[in-house]
Design a protein around this motif. Structure first.
Motif: not given
Length: 65
Positions: A6, A8-10, A12-14, A16, A18, A59
């Protein structure tokens, strides 16, 4: 409490950049809190990190480019 996946997933959303990905988090005590330190990788090289609160998933910032 959230788990490593979880965090790691959170994180990854931040991200920027590519080509950057979130690596495997490690749990560390910071300021009397347990925080996941999630490395940010580009071509398998650590270029930064994101700090995720292990209780709330918030975060908390980080470091790197």
């Amino acid at each position: 409490m959230i788990n490593e996946e979880e965090a790691q997933l959170i994180a990854s959303k931040y991200i920027e950049e590519k080509e950057a990905i979130a690596g495997t988090p490690r749990l560390k005590e910071m300021d009397n809190n347990l925080v996941y330190i999630v490395p940010i990788l580009i071509n398998e090289i650590i270029v930064g990190e994101i700090h995720i609160n292990s209780e709330t998933g918030e975060n908390l910032g980080g470091a790197g480019c």
